[in-house]
Design a protein around this motif. Structure first.
Motif, PDB file in Angstrom:
ATOM      1  N   ILE A   1     -37.056  15.069 -40.003  1.00  0.00           N
ATOM      2  CA  ILE A   1     -35.717  16.008 -38.807  1.00  0.00           C
ATOM      3  C   ILE A   1     -34.695  15.351 -39.630  1.00  0.00           C
ATOM      4  N   THR A   2     -33.985  16.516 -40.688  1.00  0.00           N
ATOM      5  CA  THR A   2     -32.914  15.801 -41.589  1.00  0.00           C
ATOM      6  C   THR A   2     -32.391  15.419 -40.348  1.00  0.00           C
ATOM      7  N   GLY A   3     -31.279  14.078 -40.772  1.00  0.00           N
ATOM      8  CA  GLY A   3     -30.241  13.912 -40.177  1.00  0.00           C
ATOM      9  C   GLY A   3     -30.793  12.554 -39.556  1.00  0.00           C
ATOM     10  N   CYS A   4     -32.205  12.429 -38.902  1.00  0.00           N
ATOM     11  CA  CYS A   4     -32.737  11.636 -39.085  1.00  0.00           C
ATOM     12  C   CYS A   4     -32.617   9.915 -39.219  1.00  0.00           C
ATOM     13  N   LYS A   5     -32.286   8.884 -38.301  1.00  0.00           N
ATOM     14  CA  LYS A   5     -32.246   7.748 -39.183  1.00  0.00           C
ATOM     15  C   LYS A   5     -33.879   6.654 -38.875  1.00  0.00           C
ATOM     16  N   ALA A   6     -34.124   7.459 -38.871  1.00  0.00           N
ATOM     17  CA  ALA A   6     -36.188   6.390 -38.681  1.00  0.00           C
ATOM     18  C   ALA A   6     -36.627   6.745 -39.410  1.00  0.00           C
ATOM     19  N   ASP A   7     -36.946   5.109 -40.619  1.00  0.00           N
ATOM     20  CA  ASP A   7     -38.023   5.717 -41.536  1.00  0.00           C
ATOM     21  C   ASP A   7     -39.235   6.973 -41.118  1.00  0.00           C
ATOM     22  N   SER A   8     -39.621   8.168 -42.540  1.00  0.00           N
ATOM     23  CA  SER A   8     -40.904   8.012 -42.004  1.00  0.00           C
ATOM     24  C   SER A   8     -41.321   8.610 -43.691  1.00  0.00           C
TER      25      SER A   8
END
Lengths: 338, 338
Positions: A151-158
């Motif tokens: 998810i671009t722009g998502c601040k979560a780690d991935s």
DNA sequence: GTGAAAGCGCTAACAC
DNA sequence: GTGTTAGCGCTTTCAC
């Protein structure tokens, strides 16, 4: 919520203070051997089970992580949940499992529930590219790791996988087997990870100078029969196809079934390659050539990321891990027939 | 466990008492429209998320049910967990999922954890016939329902399936197709439900006057390749076998794979019937004849039983539901070759 | 080395 | 129709 023995009962019966009891349970300060023994024995005798909720209320730690998957009955997600649960529990965390049923509204309500249960962290395979609700969790200081999806722009780690390379290699493999008309069955709605896969396929064709017919079809869902329906259509549209790539193994297996129903053989008439390397791949006939998805590593990394973030919320975010993928050649692909 | 807004903040900001806030949230007593609106707006504004743990501490209800399965990556259990979660969440319960990995020790520690989390109830597919730990939960007034397995002397409510009838019908089906040498691949270690299945098979043979060679073999585990290994052995021991029943679909699929590897066809050389009717059964080639297992009904009944028991702990126990099974004839069985 | 007691965020009895 | 307040069962500071 039905037990009666509390820490007070233990304290009284053992003739010590609740503080002492708490400390022997949690090994959180020195307690003399005598008292330690007495407390332990009393706990045993009364079959005392500490109420972790009460403790959590104070400590603000619940030792549970939320896990949201689209559908736990999908073999990939089932494996992933199982592994997340296993590594979590080996680290003393429990898992609260929710199915979003591929529905953002349900996903949202799962998150609601999970927040109100005060989980220590959340692992999620989201259903859309919507990042707002996830970023909001992060703002609320909840550690979250997005698994599998991008998810671009998502601040979560991935922690994700190198999708592009997966389909790229698979396509090259097919081309090397002299296939020139290679179909692709895509996910119902494109997400970044599925676009990467599609791009891997296209790039390979392009590199090898293969004319890009539009051999791509989208299926209607994630079940076996969605694969069946898709290949049905594709075969009608492009009867000269000699190979297909499927977005995942489930779709691939459904497709194989329908190919057979048309009196065609896999791989004799049509080669098929899947994606995920679900356990069953090596047990169906023909054994499915597929892109291996490192399930354990994913689960492990996801939990590790979560714990890391819990311990140190200040690490620059987001951190991201991209795991490599590799093609496993089995029996469902072969040289194209002359 | 990272949020800061509490009911007090809402109360203060909305200019009401915490009682009022609590009551509008839980609709638990009349609140005037004006205040109601004010409270709701404040909750919205501050993005307040009630801490259910704190409430649970008072009410002694957590709205979560524990679910222990042997292995969530097994397709049957995956489907079952998914369904249990779905029906639970439709009734406002969350699910705490644990995998016992077919290991009693792990099962015990899951139960420990689950108890200390004060779940409102427990649904378990146990790993052994050991009833002591389960009965102890019941004595501690925890509602528990045993799913799928049969444990004599266990005080827990249960929802199971008519295993005997399943294999009985399957065997009759095979006999009607003129098979006389029918093998049976059993579970690694017998449990009552698997004995019922075995008995169904034996009873059918006996009724039709078929000599009972010992055509029963036990496999080493629950995965596809355990089915492979088992059929391998069975074929060596009893080369005249023309049909087999497998304890479950996973085993059956592994067996089919190996039958093919021997250059034999299903059903042309050997008919195969599975058990469970996992989704994939209708998508492999050949489509698997199997005993349909009513997964949704099981999950639904299990949750219903649990809630019933929570509402009324005094119902005479144990209550038990036996769901019917039915044979689904597909393509993996056919008349025996002359 | 151990204990007393405050308080985590709620619910619900009681009071008005 | 609404507010006050005592706990729920723990952890943890502070005191001895």
């Amino acid at each position: 919520m039905v037990f009666i023995v509390t820490i007070k009962d233990i304290a009284k019966q053992a003739g010590v203070s609740v503080a002492t009891v708490s400390h022997v349970i949690n090994k959180t300060r020195f307690v003399s051997d005598v008292l330690q023994e007495r407390v332990k024995k009393t706990i045993e005798d009364l079959d005392y089970q500490p109420n972790t909720m009460a403790g959590s209320l104070r400590t603000r730690k619940t030792k549970v992580v939320g896990l949201i998957v689209p559908d736990n009955s999908n073999p990939l997600f089932a494996a992933l949940s199982m592994l997340v649960e296993q590594v979590s529990s080996s680290l003393n965390y429990n898992v609260l499992l929710c199915n979003s049923s591929y529905d953002l509204k349900i996903e949202l309500s799962c998150i609601q529930l999970i927040r109100s249960k005060r989980v220590d962290g959340l692992i999620i395979i989201p259903t859309t590219t919507n990042k707002d609700h996830i970023n909001q969790l992060i703002e609320n200081k909840l550690p979250v790791v997005v698994l599998h999806h991008i998810i671009t722009g998502c601040k979560a780690d991935s922690v994700v996988v190198n999708n592009f390379k997966g389909t790229y290699e698979a396509t090259i493999h097919l081309i090397d087997l002299d296939h020139r008309h290679i179909g692709y069955i895509d996910r119902p709605v494109s997400l970044p990870h599925s676009l990467e896969r599609l791009n891997g396929y296209r790039k390979a064709l392009e590199e090898r100078g293969i004319r890009q017919d539009d051999n791509v079809i989208r299926c209607n869902g994630f079940n076996y029969n969605d694969g069946s329906e898709a290949i049905e259509k594709l075969l009608k549209l492009k009867p000269d196809i000699t190979a297909i790539l499927a977005f995942n193994d489930t779709i691939a297996m459904g497709a194989i079934r329908t190919i057979n129903d048309h009196g065609l053989g896999v791989p004799d008439d049509i080669s098929v390659v899947g994606f995920d390397d679900v356990e069953l791949c090596s047990f169906i006939t023909p054994r499915l050539t597929t892109v291996h998805f490192p399930k354990y590593k994913m689960a492990k990394s996801a939990v590790d990321f979560l714990l890391k973030r819990m311990e140190n919320p200040e690490i620059k975010r987001p951190i991201k891990k991209v795991l490599p993928l590799n093609l496993i050649i089995r029996e469902s692909t072969s040289k194209v027939k002359k």
